[in-house]
Design an enzyme around this catalytic site. Sequence first.
Site, PDB file in Angstrom:
ATOM      1  N   ILE A 110       0.833  -1.203   0.000  1.00 36.94           N
ATOM      2  CA  ILE A 110       0.000   0.000   0.000  1.00 36.94           C
ATOM      3  C   ILE A 110       0.868   1.254   0.000  1.00 36.94           C
ATOM      4  O   ILE A 110       1.921   1.287   0.649  1.00 36.94           O
ATOM      5  CB  ILE A 110      -0.971  -0.002   1.215  1.00 36.94           C
ATOM      6  CG1 ILE A 110      -1.968   1.162   1.139  1.00 36.94           C
ATOM      7  CG2 ILE A 110      -0.232   0.005   2.534  1.00 36.94           C
ATOM      8  CD1 ILE A 110      -3.166   1.001   2.070  1.00 36.94           C
ATOM      9  N   ASP A 112       0.368   5.091   1.043  1.00 37.18           N
ATOM     10  CA  ASP A 112      -0.570   5.902   1.817  1.00 37.18           C
ATOM     11  C   ASP A 112      -0.107   7.367   1.712  1.00 37.18           C
ATOM     12  O   ASP A 112      -0.387   8.044   0.715  1.00 37.18           O
ATOM     13  CB  ASP A 112      -0.514   5.339   3.248  1.00 37.18           C
ATOM     14  CG  ASP A 112      -1.618   5.824   4.145  1.00 37.18           C
ATOM     15  OD1 ASP A 112      -1.930   7.006   4.094  1.00 37.18           O
ATOM     16  OD2 ASP A 112      -2.163   5.025   4.918  1.00 37.18           O
ATOM     17  N   SER A 113       0.651   7.838   2.713  1.00 33.79           N
ATOM     18  CA  SER A 113       1.187   9.206   2.608  1.00 33.79           C
ATOM     19  C   SER A 113       2.217   9.307   1.480  1.00 33.79           C
ATOM     20  O   SER A 113       2.460  10.388   0.941  1.00 33.79           O
ATOM     21  CB  SER A 113       1.856   9.611   3.925  1.00 33.79           C
ATOM     22  OG  SER A 113       3.043   8.868   4.120  1.00 33.79           O
ATOM     23  N   GLY A 114       2.842   8.183   1.157  1.00 38.44           N
ATOM     24  CA  GLY A 114       3.900   8.177   0.140  1.00 38.44           C
ATOM     25  C   GLY A 114       5.284   8.416   0.716  1.00 38.44           C
ATOM     26  O   GLY A 114       6.284   8.318   0.007  1.00 38.44           O
ATOM     27  N   THR A 116       7.124   6.672   2.865  1.00 40.39           N
ATOM     28  CA  THR A 116       8.014   5.504   2.839  1.00 40.39           C
ATOM     29  C   THR A 116       8.651   5.355   1.465  1.00 40.39           C
ATOM     30  O   THR A 116       9.866   5.177   1.339  1.00 40.39           O
ATOM     31  CB  THR A 116       7.220   4.218   3.182  1.00 40.39           C
ATOM     32  OG1 THR A 116       6.591   4.390   4.451  1.00 40.39           O
ATOM     33  CG2 THR A 116       8.126   2.999   3.218  1.00 40.39           C
TER      34      THR A 116
HETATM   35  C1  PRP Z   1       3.160   0.110   5.410  1.00 43.17           C
HETATM   36  C2  PRP Z   1       3.224  -0.252   3.947  1.00 43.17           C
HETATM   37  C3  PRP Z   1       4.131   0.798   3.377  1.00 43.17           C
HETATM   38  C4  PRP Z   1       3.841   2.014   4.229  1.00 43.17           C
HETATM   39  C5  PRP Z   1       2.916   2.925   3.491  1.00 43.17           C
HETATM   40  O1  PRP Z   1       4.254  -0.457   6.054  1.00 43.17           O
HETATM   41  O2  PRP Z   1       3.726  -1.555   3.743  1.00 43.17           O
HETATM   42  O3  PRP Z   1       5.482   0.429   3.460  1.00 43.17           O
HETATM   43  O4  PRP Z   1       3.215   1.539   5.416  1.00 43.17           O
HETATM   44  O5  PRP Z   1       2.669   4.086   4.223  1.00 43.17           O
HETATM   45  P1  PRP Z   1       3.115   5.538   3.732  1.00 43.17           P
HETATM   46  O6  PRP Z   1       2.811   5.675   2.267  1.00 43.17           O
HETATM   47  O7  PRP Z   1       2.258   6.457   4.572  1.00 43.17           O
HETATM   48  O8  PRP Z   1       4.574   5.722   4.016  1.00 43.17           O
HETATM   49  P2  PRP Z   1       4.332  -0.728   7.616  1.00 43.17           P
HETATM   50  O9  PRP Z   1       5.222   0.295   8.228  1.00 43.17           O
HETATM   51  O10 PRP Z   1       2.951  -0.842   8.180  1.00 43.17           O
HETATM   52  O11 PRP Z   1       5.114  -2.106   7.683  1.00 43.17           O
HETATM   53  P3  PRP Z   1       4.716  -3.577   7.155  1.00 43.17           P
HETATM   54  O12 PRP Z   1       4.982  -3.593   5.664  1.00 43.17           O
HETATM   55  O13 PRP Z   1       5.626  -4.492   7.899  1.00 43.17           O
HETATM   56  O14 PRP Z   1       3.256  -3.819   7.463  1.00 43.17           O
END
Ligand code: PRP
Length: 188
Positions: A110, A112-114, A116
Amino acid sequence: MNSWEKQLETNIAEVLFDEAALSQRVREIAQQINADYQALDIDELVVVGVLRGSVVFMSDLIRQLQLPLTIDFIAISSYAKGTHTSGMVRILKDIGAPITDKHVLVIEDIVDSGLTMQHLFALLQARAPRSLKLCTLLDKPSRRQVDITPDYRGFEIPDVFVVGYGLDFADQYRQLPYIGTLKPEAYQ
Ligand code: PRP
């Protein structure tokens, strides 16, 4: 009903994408990826899964890819979500091989905010891959804080809390074969 079934009944609000919908969409994304990279006649695609959420999607997706490929994984620390003090993401486990001059496709569950992906792409781009693209199963553009557009995406979803098919809440529900929404009382 066993306790796991009771937990699901209590906490899952609705099924957003069932197994058939997911498998159909994964096939469609794979067709796009196959067509794009087959046209380039590449000798290797490095498929990089971002741990841990991407593993279920990635394992289904790669079995539909008709390309010479290798797989790798990267684990990164989350920035503090919901705050504006977030710094860079940190690499907890790096990919196993250099990507310089390679075609790299990053797999996410996913965006979300982008944030990561913005940070991860900066880290990977600095290693001078030949190409670097992003494939995400889910996209929540309404939550975007930075300008990131996935090259491939399965579904655009509204701002709801989703679990299953790799996505978690407090590290649970990743094994669900479908993607469902969590009842607000389950996470508030
Ligand atoms: C989730 C997902 C992305 C990130 C997206 O990871 O897998 O890496 O959040 O969010 P963003 O666009 O707001 O940055 P999470 O930190 O939950 O770890 P996981 O993959 O182990 O579930």
